[in-house]
Design a protein around this motif. Structure first.
Motif, PDB file in Angstrom:
ATOM      1  N   ASP A 171       0.832  -1.200   0.000  1.00  0.00           N
ATOM      2  CA  ASP A 171       0.000   0.000   0.000  1.00  0.00           C
ATOM      3  C   ASP A 171       0.869   1.254   0.000  1.00  0.00           C
ATOM      4  N   ARG A 172       0.546   2.189  -0.855  1.00  0.00           N
ATOM      5  CA  ARG A 172       1.279   3.445  -0.907  1.00  0.00           C
ATOM      6  C   ARG A 172       0.295   4.611  -1.043  1.00  0.00           C
ATOM      7  N   TRP A 173       0.528   5.641  -0.237  1.00  0.00           N
ATOM      8  CA  TRP A 173      -0.290   6.830  -0.338  1.00  0.00           C
ATOM      9  C   TRP A 173       0.003   7.580  -1.636  1.00  0.00           C
ATOM     10  N   GLU A 174      -1.052   8.119  -2.253  1.00  0.00           N
ATOM     11  CA  GLU A 174      -0.918   9.016  -3.400  1.00  0.00           C
ATOM     12  C   GLU A 174      -1.537  10.360  -3.016  1.00  0.00           C
ATOM     13  N   LEU A 175      -0.957  11.435  -3.513  1.00  0.00           N
ATOM     14  CA  LEU A 175      -1.401  12.777  -3.162  1.00  0.00           C
ATOM     15  C   LEU A 175      -1.815  13.531  -4.426  1.00  0.00           C
ATOM     16  N   GLU A 184      -7.326  12.786 -10.667  1.00  0.00           N
ATOM     17  CA  GLU A 184      -6.239  12.058  -9.986  1.00  0.00           C
ATOM     18  C   GLU A 184      -5.260  11.405 -10.978  1.00  0.00           C
ATOM     19  N   VAL A 185      -4.717  12.236 -11.832  1.00  0.00           N
ATOM     20  CA  VAL A 185      -3.769  11.766 -12.836  1.00  0.00           C
ATOM     21  C   VAL A 185      -2.316  12.004 -12.406  1.00  0.00           C
ATOM     22  N   ASN A 186      -2.066  13.122 -11.710  1.00  0.00           N
ATOM     23  CA  ASN A 186      -0.701  13.544 -11.390  1.00  0.00           C
ATOM     24  C   ASN A 186      -0.426  13.374  -9.896  1.00  0.00           C
ATOM     25  N   ASN A 187       0.232  12.282  -9.510  1.00  0.00           N
ATOM     26  CA  ASN A 187       0.538  11.968  -8.116  1.00  0.00           C
ATOM     27  C   ASN A 187       1.676  12.858  -7.606  1.00  0.00           C
ATOM     28  N   LEU A 188       1.405  13.625  -6.552  1.00  0.00           N
ATOM     29  CA  LEU A 188       2.363  14.584  -6.009  1.00  0.00           C
ATOM     30  C   LEU A 188       3.059  14.091  -4.742  1.00  0.00           C
ATOM     31  N   ALA A 189       2.887  12.818  -4.408  1.00  0.00           N
ATOM     32  CA  ALA A 189       3.376  12.315  -3.116  1.00  0.00           C
ATOM     33  C   ALA A 189       4.873  12.519  -2.927  1.00  0.00           C
ATOM     34  N   THR A 190       5.657  12.267  -3.954  1.00  0.00           N
ATOM     35  CA  THR A 190       7.112  12.415  -3.814  1.00  0.00           C
ATOM     36  C   THR A 190       7.539  13.873  -3.865  1.00  0.00           C
ATOM     37  N   LEU A 191       6.694  14.741  -4.411  1.00  0.00           N
ATOM     38  CA  LEU A 191       7.038  16.160  -4.525  1.00  0.00           C
ATOM     39  C   LEU A 191       6.687  16.950  -3.268  1.00  0.00           C
ATOM     40  N   ILE A 192       5.661  16.518  -2.532  1.00  0.00           N
ATOM     41  CA  ILE A 192       5.226  17.256  -1.336  1.00  0.00           C
ATOM     42  C   ILE A 192       5.126  16.268  -0.163  1.00  0.00           C
ATOM     43  N   PRO A 193       6.253  15.716   0.297  1.00  0.00           N
ATOM     44  CA  PRO A 193       6.228  14.710   1.370  1.00  0.00           C
ATOM     45  C   PRO A 193       5.663  15.253   2.687  1.00  0.00           C
ATOM     46  N   LYS A 194       5.831  16.549   2.951  1.00  0.00           N
ATOM     47  CA  LYS A 194       5.306  17.120   4.200  1.00  0.00           C
ATOM     48  C   LYS A 194       3.788  17.029   4.240  1.00  0.00           C
ATOM     49  N   LYS A 195       3.146  17.250   3.096  1.00  0.00           N
ATOM     50  CA  LYS A 195       1.680  17.155   3.044  1.00  0.00           C
ATOM     51  C   LYS A 195       1.232  15.713   3.219  1.00  0.00           C
ATOM     52  N   VAL A 196       1.971  14.778   2.642  1.00  0.00           N
ATOM     53  CA  VAL A 196       1.673  13.352   2.825  1.00  0.00           C
ATOM     54  C   VAL A 196       1.756  12.995   4.308  1.00  0.00           C
ATOM     55  N   LYS A 197       2.798  13.457   4.972  1.00  0.00           N
ATOM     56  CA  LYS A 197       2.975  13.167   6.397  1.00  0.00           C
ATOM     57  C   LYS A 197       1.852  13.776   7.226  1.00  0.00           C
ATOM     58  N   GLU A 198       1.533  15.024   6.940  1.00  0.00           N
ATOM     59  CA  GLU A 198       0.479  15.714   7.685  1.00  0.00           C
ATOM     60  C   GLU A 198      -0.860  14.989   7.565  1.00  0.00           C
ATOM     61  N   LEU A 199      -1.245  14.664   6.336  1.00  0.00           N
ATOM     62  CA  LEU A 199      -2.554  14.049   6.120  1.00  0.00           C
ATOM     63  C   LEU A 199      -2.591  12.593   6.563  1.00  0.00           C
ATOM     64  N   SER A 200      -1.496  11.863   6.395  1.00  0.00           N
ATOM     65  CA  SER A 200      -1.465  10.462   6.825  1.00  0.00           C
ATOM     66  C   SER A 200      -1.529  10.359   8.345  1.00  0.00           C
TER      67      SER A 200
END
Length: 554
Positions: free
Chosen positions: A496-500, A509-525
């Protein structure tokens, strides 16, 4: 003035005062019958219908009555359901997350009272007593509470049925689906608290649900002075594919262009109508290759989609019947009407659907579906389907009509805010002037999770949700805060991997930003983790182990 004249004058004054008093008494006595300030409420839900499946959201399917509501009301571009029948209904009717109500996965099957009960309060498979239904709340505020259609919130034991959860009258099916022409057995009909039978040679559930809805509304007007709350819960267009020939014939042959072209045509229409922004891209096609099908297969798939379209068409016809009744009785202006779907289109049955093609167009069959390829078109322009929490699984049309209160200048416009299911309860409490309880029948009640949509309905620009909102179904998880949405698909616990996604720029939901904005991934996860713990979400690998062990014991 002599005494005779005084006596006569006094008699005249007494006559006029007496007459005036009688008029006042009569006015006071008649006032509740004619001056009802609280609005009637009609909440309509479709079943397994995709985001782009009705005319006012870009479809070629004829839905003039829903289109009329949209043109005389307001539409939401971004409103969310719960990805599946039961969780959606649990959340809709309680204003809570489904896990809080006891339906973290699904409700118990008619055939198995322990189905979807995983031994924790969040997964017992029916509504608990720590929640209240819209019917229970509105009933305490002077409403007559009526329901017609699909319940799907608890089957085994009448204490779980609609009349025991706040509804005054009920007709419909307690289970999740049935044959439209011949509902029977465990998936048959219930009237009030008793088993009912289909009547007449042309019985059809969509028509019958409407018949009883109209009957209940008429009885409300004739028998008492209370405003009504009507929950009209259609099973259309959920499988099985069952429709009348006259409705099917309107669409037969119109889908031989295939799902790819249908998606392209709907996509263009949605942009033209303003349903989706110009910057939205069409997600990748997620179905079979139409050009590689045989002519026989193409004919069959056209037939399947034609029946599906006919089911939606018939539902719209019946909504028109309800609107006509309200208009004829002078109740339409002061009736708040809301229409939405319980999840995205259904991909069950594989790319080309399930069920014998010989049963298409007959009154036979239970497991008849149109398949993933057509579902992909129904969810234009989004990814995924029912079960998943990508936009294709949880996005629904939401049409709101309330002629008395929505300014004419807003007619046909779009709300610019997003919302989700618990907001419906909050909204209805708001318009009804009701009070959400902290205790009910001796039980402590969980705090309401939704926010009122009334500001958005009345055209105000204020943000509804400044806090994150969440989803989880079968391990598929998501959280949205502002324009950002974090989402993941359950495959197994190790992959399982989060997509942003930034939904303001990329709703499909075409352009996954997870690797570009890791802080937002951390905040929301992290926010998701706290929420999941609070509501009692079980890791889905544990759910699968539980089910596997249960099957071994059986």
């Amino acid at each position: 003035m002599n005494s005779k004249k005084l006596t006569a004058f006094a008699a005249i004054i007494f006559f006029f005062l007496s007459s005036f008093s009688i008029i006042l008494i009569n006015v006071k006595r008649d006032k509740p019958k004619t001056a009802n300030k609280k609005p009637n409420i009609l909440l309509i839900m479709a079943d397994d219908m995709g985001y782009s499946d009705i005319g006012c959201y870009g479809s070629e399917i004829k839905t003039p009555n829903l289109d009329r509501l949209a043109q005389k009301g307001i539409r939401f571009k971004e409103f969310y359901n719960g990805a599946r029948c039961c969780p959606t209904r649990a959340s809709l009717i309680t204003g809570l997350y489904p896990h809080q109500t006891g339906i973290g996965h699904m409700s118990n099957d008619p055939e198995d009272s322990t189905a979807f009960n995983y031994g924790t309060p969040a997964y017992q498979g029916y509504l608990n007593k720590k929640c209240v239904t819209i019917a229970e709340v509105l009933k305490s505020s002077g409403y007559e509470t009526l329901m017609s259609g699909k319940w799907h919130l608890g089957y085994h034991g009448k204490e779980k049925w609609p009349l025991q959860r706040g509804f005054d009258k009920y007709y419909g099916i307690l289970a999740g689906a049935t044959n439209y022409f011949n509902p029977s057995g465990a998936r048959g009909l219930t009237l009030m608290d008793e088993v009912a039978e289909p009547t007449g040679q042309n019985y059809y559930t969509t028509d019958a649900f409407t018949d009883y809805a109209i009957q209940f509304i008429k009885e409300n007007r004739q028998q008492n002075t209370k405003p009504f709350f009507m929950y009209l819960s259609y099973t259309s267009p959920h499988w099985p594919l069952n429709a009348f020939k006259t409705d099917i014939d309107k669409y037969r042959g119109k889908y031989k262009m295939g799902w790819n072209k249908l998606r392209t045509e709907r996509f263009a229409q949605m942009k033209k109508m303003g349903i989706i922004d110009q910057n939205v891209k069409l997600s990748l096609q997620d179905g079979a290759d139409w050009d590689k099908l045989s002519d026989e297969q193409k004919d069959e798939m056209d037939y399947r989609m034609a029946i599906y379209a006919a089911q939606i068409d018939r539902m719209d016809q019946n909504i028109g019947r309800v609107l006509s009744e309200l208009e004829k009785s002078g109740q339409l202006d002061n009736t708040l009407i809301m229409f939405l779907s319980d999840n995205g289109a259904c991909a069950e049955g594989g790319n080309l659907g399930m069920g014998l093609k010989e049963n298409l167009g007959t009154k036979k069959g239970y497991a008849l579906s149109y398949g993933q390829s057509w579902a992909n078109a129904s969810n234009t322009p989004f990814r995924k389907f029912k079960h998943w929490v990508n936009e294709g699984g949880i996005s629904t049309p939401l049409i709101v009509s309330w002629p008395k209160s929505i300014a004419k200048s807003l007619n046909g416009k779009f709300a610019n805010q997003y919302g989700f299911l618990p907001d419906i309860m909050a909204t209805l409490i708001d318009v009804a002037g009701a009070k959400y309880p902290t205790t009910y029948q001796g039980n402590n009640i969980m705090a309401l999770e939704g926010k009122s949509l009334v500001p958005a309905i009345l055209g105000k620009e204020q943000t509804i949700h400044q806090e994150p909102i969440f989803w989880e179904h079968e391990g598929n998880s998501a959280v949205r805060l502002g324009n950002f949405k974090l989402v993941k698909e359950f495959k197994n616990v190790n992959t399982d991997r989060w997509e942003l996604y930034d939904l303001a720029k990329d709703r499909s939901e075409v352009n996954n930003l997870a690797t570009l904005i890791p802080k937002k991934v951390k905040e929301l996860s992290q926010a998701y983790g706290k929420w999941a713990k609070m509501v009692g979400v079980l890791p889905y690998d544990e759910v699968l182990k539980f089910r596997k062990n249960k099957q071994k014991k059986e």
